[in-house]
Write a protein that holds these residues in place. Structure first.
Motif, short mmCIF file in Angstrom:
data_model
loop_
_atom_site.label_atom_id
_atom_site.label_comp_id
_atom_site.label_asym_id
_atom_site.label_seq_id
_atom_site.Cartn_x
_atom_site.Cartn_y
_atom_site.Cartn_z
N UNK A 32 75.67 96.88 -21.42
CA UNK A 32 75.06 96.71 -22.82
C UNK A 32 76.03 96.20 -23.89
N UNK A 33 77.13 96.00 -23.63
CA UNK A 33 78.08 95.43 -24.64
C UNK A 33 77.48 94.06 -24.99
N UNK A 34 77.63 94.02 -26.59
CA UNK A 34 77.22 92.95 -27.42
C UNK A 34 78.33 92.05 -27.92
N UNK A 35 78.15 90.80 -27.79
CA UNK A 35 79.10 90.00 -28.40
C UNK A 35 78.61 89.62 -29.84
N UNK A 36 79.34 90.13 -31.23
CA UNK A 36 78.67 89.92 -32.40
C UNK A 36 79.80 89.16 -33.25
N UNK A 37 79.33 89.01 -34.30
CA UNK A 37 79.85 88.46 -35.62
C UNK A 37 81.02 87.44 -35.24
#
Lengths: 161, 161, 161, 161, 161, 161
Positions: free
Chosen positions: D137-142
């Motif tokens: 559930x890791x998320x790559x963001x910004x």
């Protein structure tokens, strides 16, 4: 005939030409090719294109991306910092088929004929790929250099010779 | 005409076809293309070839290596585990020019037409590159699928349709 | 917590996991990402899209092609024979921005999460590239796995945990 | 709003911008992105890092190598002779997660925003790949441009607008 | 001697061997190579390694990634779905230098010797690149196949012949 | 010893050196390597070569093409606009084996040692691949920089130190 195959060394083995002493000038090349097909195939592609543009758009992008890979595909081509690549694709019902034009431009020490020709070839292959389910007898034909400018060997325009 | 462009989704956007449900069969495709040139150009290439074989050898290798890059060049092609690629190049003084034949074979879920056609196209482009110093008016022509076998869509032989 | 980082060897050095003993099953992964932008930027892209579809079409194709390069980009990913890749891009005025969804599918020994995530990331980067002349402050955000199925580690659906 | 999408031709089709007349100046771009994760995931990565550094080291190298592939991934990007690429990755327990910063620099005719953004994106994807066995559930963001300098369009700093 | 060069056709031209009729078995190959250097160079690398591990880590990753590119580098190699690649690098003060070992494994129709050898060669080249500022006289030597198993040609162990 | 590993940052992490302030000069590098083999293997290769030249021709082309991929293979190498790459391969019955020499030349900001060494390594690997059916015990050895000229670090000639 005094011409020599500049990629061959004195013993005939293939080699990259040394372009170190060539002048860095703006060089442009334009190439062209045709994809001949059945009239129904052309209609399907162009109607698709009228709605979504995707066969044409995909082939154009594939051609542009392939131009950037020319030196990976053609063993003795030099890597180049391309200033511009463009690919145009037009329907020509008289063929019937598509007319693909590719332009490559560089400020560099060596010409961009192969980049323009590679863009055209891969755009044509992509058209074939996307329409082959309806027509396996399409033919890619008349892939040739239309004109080039810049560089020591002078300008070239097809049909001038 | 009921045929559809299998790469286009229901809204017309380009997409890879899902080949997950296709059978893994042995598939072969043979493609062909011509490089038309001046008779002197052909002589120079073939004499070079008689001595060292390098224009022909380089073009053959470039074609084989390009077949392995087909899925990188053609946006919607699937990667494939090619069993074999071969490229043959023969002089045909009647053209005058070179006749390039490419064969690709796979045990897989999708055909190898594009691999054979890509091998032929890049071999033709390599001939152009290596001989362009003596003849910029060479033309790559008649690039087409000659035959294919294997797969659900059945066998194909050019001219049968 | 018993979990281990499967790419690390017993001494901690990075390594490809051996997938030789894994079962070859059908595996699907869906990933998603957003490109946030000013409302005017979204309008320009979508009007362009209404007319020609090219920002969206180019980004879709770039995403599909990138999925095929995943194992070249991510050091410890295995090469895969992808059965299908698709990328969908929708405008969402509420963001405002674009919502990019990527699907990858394989019959293989290892999952396709990275292929779906790479397709989404590169499609988002391509949107940025094509619209950056009007808006350098766009942000790519919420790139994540939405769901996956197939394989020993079981199904996953974002938010289920 | 007078801005135009410089990659689109007069008919809206996608094209590389001609950079031939642009000045060759030193251009730098810095981009940033975050990988959000569970605190335990961050601990596992950083403890591994404390011992061997390999998740972080692998992601940094993947980001650097990806920057060099930007023009292969993003269809209308120009090839560039990058002078420097660097990627820094720091743990930020407050996220919790990793903060990835990428810098690209060139003496050239076109900017390096896409190279910096691509380095960041692929470094983030590599972190995901190496830690996904413990946290899907890791998320790559910004992922965004932080600043750029050099070139006709002037300097940019995120938040200045 | 009855052996023949299997890549050469009946007329001697280079060709990919047709592996279509070969059995799909698990195949493993292990290769090895050395980078000889001055003792001070080895100290600098290993102290760097003791602190950060980066010369060694970078070379390992480069070797793993290169193995996945083997079929792009070696003209007649087949593309393969590698199950595993690993690279180990150890200091050997007696050389003095580094000992690089590469392992490749596949469930496929053709062996992985070239993948293991390519991983080793590129890992060695990367060591050279990263340390060349302190020692341009490093030498890469003894790059060879240590053992292979699987496949029709039987097992091989260096020194057995 | 004051030398430092220029690829490592102040904290030891791997990074591309910034070459932006380096002078653009003509730089040449020559590398060499040997493929040791049984005398029968050398005879088979050279007789094949006498007839068709294909093992040697294929290895030469592979080496030239690999030089153009150096920055994709070696993580911290800069992309370069190579002016020339050449590869020569000679039989040396005294080894017995083949002696491979590679030359790379650039007008650029950074040296071409890695390009020359990569050309040699991949040409040697290609010889191994093409002859491995008759001799799996071939060894690639003595791959080293013979000389380089141009650039701030001065000229180098193996054996001078």
């Amino acid at each position: 005939m005094m011409s020599t195959l500049t990629h061959l060394g004195s013993n005939g083995e293939a080699n990259m030409v040394d372009v170190g002493s060539k002048a860095e000038t703006e060089r442009t090349a334009i190439a062209e090719g045709l994809v001949l097909m059945r009239p129904e195939t052309l209609s399907i592609i162009m109607e698709g294109n009228a709605k979504k543009g995707d066969v044409i758009a995909t082939a154009r992008i594939a051609g542009i991306m392939a131009a950037k890979k020319t030196h990976e595909l053609i063993p003795l081509c030099h890597p180049l910092l391309l200033n511009k690549v463009s690919v145009e694709i037009e329907a020509d019902p008289a063929l019937p088929g598509l007319r693909v034009t590719g332009l490559a431009r560089v400020s560099g020490k060596t010409g961009v004929e192969m980049e323009a020709l590679t863009a055209v070839s891969v755009a044509c292959l992509t058209v074939y790929d996307m329409a082959k389910a309806v027509d396996r007898s399409m033919t890619i034909t008349s892939v040739r250099l239309v004109e080039k400018s810049g560089g020591k060997s002078g300008d070239f325009r097809a049909g001038d010779q």
